[in-house]
Design a protein around this motif. Structure first.
Motif, mmCIF file in Angstrom:
data_model
loop_
_atom_site.group_PDB
_atom_site.id
_atom_site.type_symbol
_atom_site.label_atom_id
_atom_site.label_comp_id
_atom_site.label_asym_id
_atom_site.label_seq_id
_atom_site.Cartn_x
_atom_site.Cartn_y
_atom_site.Cartn_z
ATOM 1 N N PRO A 193 62.899 120.319 101.821
ATOM 2 C CA PRO A 193 62.489 121.147 101.902
ATOM 3 C C PRO A 193 61.968 122.024 101.028
ATOM 4 O O PRO A 193 61.376 123.085 100.817
ATOM 5 N N CYS A 194 62.485 121.274 100.056
ATOM 6 C CA CYS A 194 62.078 121.637 98.263
ATOM 7 C C CYS A 194 60.748 122.208 98.237
ATOM 8 O O CYS A 194 59.788 123.030 97.201
ATOM 9 N N ASN A 195 60.302 121.102 99.479
ATOM 10 C CA ASN A 195 58.003 121.154 99.090
ATOM 11 C C ASN A 195 57.365 121.457 100.407
ATOM 12 O O ASN A 195 56.211 122.162 100.050
ATOM 13 N N SER B 127 62.109 113.144 100.340
ATOM 14 C CA SER B 127 63.771 114.361 100.287
ATOM 15 C C SER B 127 64.546 114.167 99.929
ATOM 16 O O SER B 127 65.339 112.878 100.530
ATOM 17 N N GLU B 128 65.108 114.975 98.772
ATOM 18 C CA GLU B 128 66.310 114.077 98.366
ATOM 19 C C GLU B 128 67.068 114.383 99.027
ATOM 20 O O GLU B 128 68.357 113.369 99.197
ATOM 21 N N SER B 129 66.894 115.572 99.723
ATOM 22 C CA SER B 129 68.771 116.024 100.402
ATOM 23 C C SER B 129 68.871 115.756 102.119
ATOM 24 O O SER B 129 69.435 115.653 102.525
ATOM 25 N N GLY B 130 67.268 114.538 102.335
ATOM 26 C CA GLY B 130 67.799 113.870 104.021
ATOM 27 C C GLY B 130 67.764 112.466 103.861
ATOM 28 O O GLY B 130 67.494 111.716 104.337
ATOM 29 N N GLY C 299 57.745 118.081 93.593
ATOM 30 C CA GLY C 299 58.634 119.102 93.329
ATOM 31 C C GLY C 299 59.979 118.790 93.356
ATOM 32 O O GLY C 299 60.706 118.658 92.153
ATOM 33 N N CYS C 300 60.678 118.246 94.796
ATOM 34 C CA CYS C 300 61.601 117.304 94.860
ATOM 35 C C CYS C 300 62.025 116.306 94.233
ATOM 36 O O CYS C 300 60.432 115.950 93.662
ATOM 37 N N ASP C 301 63.175 115.901 93.686
ATOM 38 C CA ASP C 301 62.902 115.322 92.792
ATOM 39 C C ASP C 301 62.329 113.147 92.403
ATOM 40 O O ASP C 301 61.476 113.387 91.592
ATOM 41 N N LYS C 302 62.378 112.931 92.737
ATOM 42 C CA LYS C 302 61.744 111.722 93.737
ATOM 43 C C LYS C 302 60.298 112.216 93.623
ATOM 44 O O LYS C 302 59.104 110.983 92.823
ATOM 45 N N GLY D 184 62.073 126.715 97.989
ATOM 46 C CA GLY D 184 61.534 125.965 95.703
ATOM 47 C C GLY D 184 62.958 124.938 95.843
ATOM 48 O O GLY D 184 63.514 124.436 97.271
ATOM 49 N N SER D 185 62.412 124.096 94.399
ATOM 50 C CA SER D 185 63.313 123.203 94.473
ATOM 51 C C SER D 185 64.640 124.243 93.848
ATOM 52 O O SER D 185 64.615 124.625 93.491
ATOM 53 N N CYS D 186 65.249 123.022 93.575
ATOM 54 C CA CYS D 186 67.103 122.817 92.834
ATOM 55 C C CYS D 186 66.703 123.935 91.573
ATOM 56 O O CYS D 186 66.121 123.736 90.587
ATOM 57 N N ASN D 187 67.303 125.140 91.439
ATOM 58 C CA ASN D 187 67.399 126.330 90.681
ATOM 59 C C ASN D 187 68.266 125.876 89.061
ATOM 60 O O ASN D 187 67.890 125.859 88.259
ATOM 61 N N THR E 122 67.402 117.203 88.127
ATOM 62 C CA THR E 122 66.238 115.535 88.654
ATOM 63 C C THR E 122 65.190 116.506 88.369
ATOM 64 O O THR E 122 64.264 116.492 87.601
ATOM 65 N N ALA E 123 65.469 118.150 89.575
ATOM 66 C CA ALA E 123 63.549 117.777 90.204
ATOM 67 C C ALA E 123 63.310 118.870 88.527
ATOM 68 O O ALA E 123 62.004 118.512 88.591
ATOM 69 N N SER E 124 64.236 120.094 88.235
ATOM 70 C CA SER E 124 63.842 120.678 86.942
ATOM 71 C C SER E 124 63.715 119.912 85.937
ATOM 72 O O SER E 124 63.082 119.875 85.126
HETATM 73 FE FE1 FES Z 1 65.049 118.053 96.560
HETATM 74 FE FE2 FES Z 1 67.073 119.177 94.228
HETATM 75 S S1 FES Z 1 66.775 118.444 96.772
HETATM 76 S S2 FES Z 1 64.878 119.592 94.357
#
Ligand code: FES
Length: 582
Positions: free
Chosen positions: A61-63, A93-96, A129-132, A201-204, A208-210
């Motif tokens: 979702p972040c991307n 996907s970090e969240s999934g 965008g998303c972490d990895k 967007g990615s985590c605000n 790790t993404a930022s």
């Molecule tokens: Fe994707 Fe945090 S879960 S950037």
């Protein structure tokens, strides 16, 4: 002194011409199939072919908002006289992604590396965008040394709930603890869910993404100012277009990842991570990235470079604000300028712009001193990741001082041991568990091989009976990672991990453990002879995968202290153009 860069002469023959150039059968074969997409013939005339490596996925979702940004990148490439082609990249996907996205960072890097090498590509725009997604594509670029530039998808807008900012991840952990402590209802928790992610967007938070977006900019691999622009701000799309323009010139100049990501650039990134209060995950990713480039970077460099750097960016999880405010305050260029003024930046390190990092940032201003703090109001004077060693982690472990409780930085406590994350989940809520706030929670078998993939479970939630006292932090130790959005006095990445017989494996309930962050020491206070006896009797307990990528990962993943890359992927393999002809 950073190395200097001299642009290559232009025009010259590019690698894509090995596919598209000439009038022979092979060239007609390669061009002919491409032209089923309606590309005019002059696009194959020797101009730079730019792969727009897109990590879009509706299950990342972040991307998921990359589409319009890709179009802007392509516009920029065309404007500068290049030929853009969109290429889907493996999206972690970090969240999934299960068992954990980290297990697939190396697979993504491997797959993108082969795309960059095996296809007619002269340069790449890495859309991440998303972490990895960020380290994996950077690692691929490093291993091929194809000219590359990053544009991130950008962070989400601020979340708001009941009048307060809601930070991605940070508030999920906080609300979860409040529910377990009985201070928040499930209905309120469900209502908060809708407030957490209010835009693309990615985590605000400075998760790790930022952090990785900031590392990328500090390394010099993105245009200045890229990291903090919110995903939905029109300037994010402008940044994408500018990035597309820039990569064409980078190809003409032959400005490669190895020209930019030097030891000096990595030291700039490490100091930047300290200044922004960045994620512990950055340690793993930068070590792996350096390994791809043959840059001699170690855990000790993290401790050495970060020690004297104050954390000045007041963002969650260490501080109060979110990426949106960081952007309005001036973003990462302000931080880099501060580092440069304080003698903590290799000013002449070159960036994707072809200019030095100092030239990029020396004129910027700080527009909000509550967000980017003055020196005398730093969150912590020593913001760098602390690298702890001792008989519990002979090859090292890490702790993030800006997210820890100062009173716990020197602590001696009784170990309460969880043999696995399942063991932890089964027993942490048990009121009969013999634990109080002075204890040290120890979690085993969550490292690169043991989990597998080294999950973000190191910030174990506290026992409810401790939470009910109003206690919010305890010392926790594991071979796991922790989300960049998390906080606490958490020792992570213990190496070697328990699953390969590291000393963490032989800790028992009731053993005394000493944490001494100022002296960088992590000590199991058990007689040496007893430790030796336990280690000699230790036997592996985790399941070994029998086949598939899980097997490959298990057999070849390295320990956290060198970045948890696969051993056969270390180093750069360049970009030879291959063999096929018809
Ligand atoms: Fe994707 Fe945090 S879960 S950037």
């Amino acid at each position: 002194m950073a190395k200097t860069f001299t642009p290559a002469p232009w025009p010259r023959k590019l690698r894509s011409q090995e596919w598209f150039g000439g009038t022979g059968k092979d060239a007609i074969y390669h061009r002919g199939w491409m032209r089923n997409q309606g590309f005019p013939p002059d696009l194959f005339d020797g101009r730079p072919v730019i792969a727009v490596m897109n990590t879009f996925s509706e299950l990342t979702p972040c991307n998921a908002h990359m589409g319009p940004l890709v179009e802007k990148v392509k516009n920029g490439v065309y404007e500068a006289g290049g030929f853009p082609v969109e290429v889907p990249a493996f999206s972690t996907s970090e969240s999934g992604f299960r068992p954990t996205a980290m297990m697939f960072r190396n697979l993504a890097a491997m797959s993108v590396e082969e795309q960059l090498r095996g296809l007619p590509i002269d340069g790449a725009v890495l859309m991440v965008g998303c972490d990895k997604t960020t380290p994996s594509l950077l690692m691929a670029a490093a291993s091929t040394d194809v000219p590359s530039i990053v544009v991130t998808g950008g962070p989400m807008l601020n979340g708001w709930f009941h009048g307060e900012r809601v930070g991605s991840g940070t508030h999920l952990w906080r609300f979860s603890e409040e529910v377990r402590a009985g201070h928040m209802t499930i209905d309120e928790f469900l209502e908060a869910e809708g407030a957490m992610s209010r835009s693309a967007g990615s985590c605000n938070t400075m998760g790790t993404a930022s952090s990785m977006a900031s590392m990328t900019e500090a390394l010099g691999m993105a245009l200045s100012g890229n990291a903090a622009i919110p995903a939905v701000d029109s300037r994010r799309r402008m940044m994408a277009q500018m990035t597309g323009r820039r990569i064409v010139q980078m190809v003409k100049d032959d400005l490669k990842p190895s020209d930019i990501m030097t030891k000096e650039a990595f030291e700039n990134a490490i100091r930047t991570n300290a200044a922004v209060g960045g994620s512990t995950n950055a340690v793993i990713h930068l070590l792996a990235l350096a390994g791809r480039l043959g840059v001699d970077l170690t855990l000790d460099d993290w401790d050495r470079c970060g020690r004297d750097v104050p954390t000045i960016v007041n963002l969650m999880p260490s501080g109060n604000y979110l990426m949106e405010e960081f952007f309005y305050a001036g973003g990462l260029p302000v931080v880099l300028k501060r580092l440069g003024e304080d003698g903590l930046l290799h000013r002449d390190a070159i960036t994707v712009s072809g200019r030095s990092v100092w030239d990029e940032v020396k004129e910027v201003r700080n527009w909000n001193e509550d967000v980017i703090l003055p020196r005398d109001r730093a969150l912590t004077s020593s913001g760098g990741i602390a690298v702890l060693k001792g008989n519990l982690a002979p090859k090292g472990s890490v702790l993030k001082p800006s997210a820890a409780t100062p009173e716990l930085m020197v602590h001696r406590g009784r170990a309460v041991v969880f043999e696995s994350i399942d063991d932890y989940k089964a027993r942490i809520g048990d009121e009969a568990l013999d634990i109080d706030e002075t204890c040290v929670m120890v979690l085993k078998n969550c490292g690169p091989k043991g989990y597998p993939g080294m999950a973000e479970v190191g910030n174990m939630g506290l026992p409810p009976k401790v939470l009910r006292k109003g206690i919010t932090d305890m010392v926790r130790i594991s071979d796991a990672r922790m989300s960049g959005t998390a906080y606490g006095t958490v020792v992570l990445h213990c190496a070697p991990e328990a699953a390969v017989g590291g000393p963490l494996a032989i800790v028992r309930d009731g053993d005394m453990i000493e944490l001494d962050v100022p002296n960088r020491r992590l000590h199991l206070d058990v007689p040496e002879a007893e430790i030796a006896r336990r280690l000699a009797a230790w036997e592996p307990s985790h399941d070994r995968p029998a086949s598939g990528y899980a097997w490959l990962h298990h057999e070849h993943v390295q320990q956290a202290d060198t970045g948890a890359d696969l051993d056969f992927l270390n180093g750069s393999r360049g970009n030879p153009v291959g063999r096929e002809s018809h």
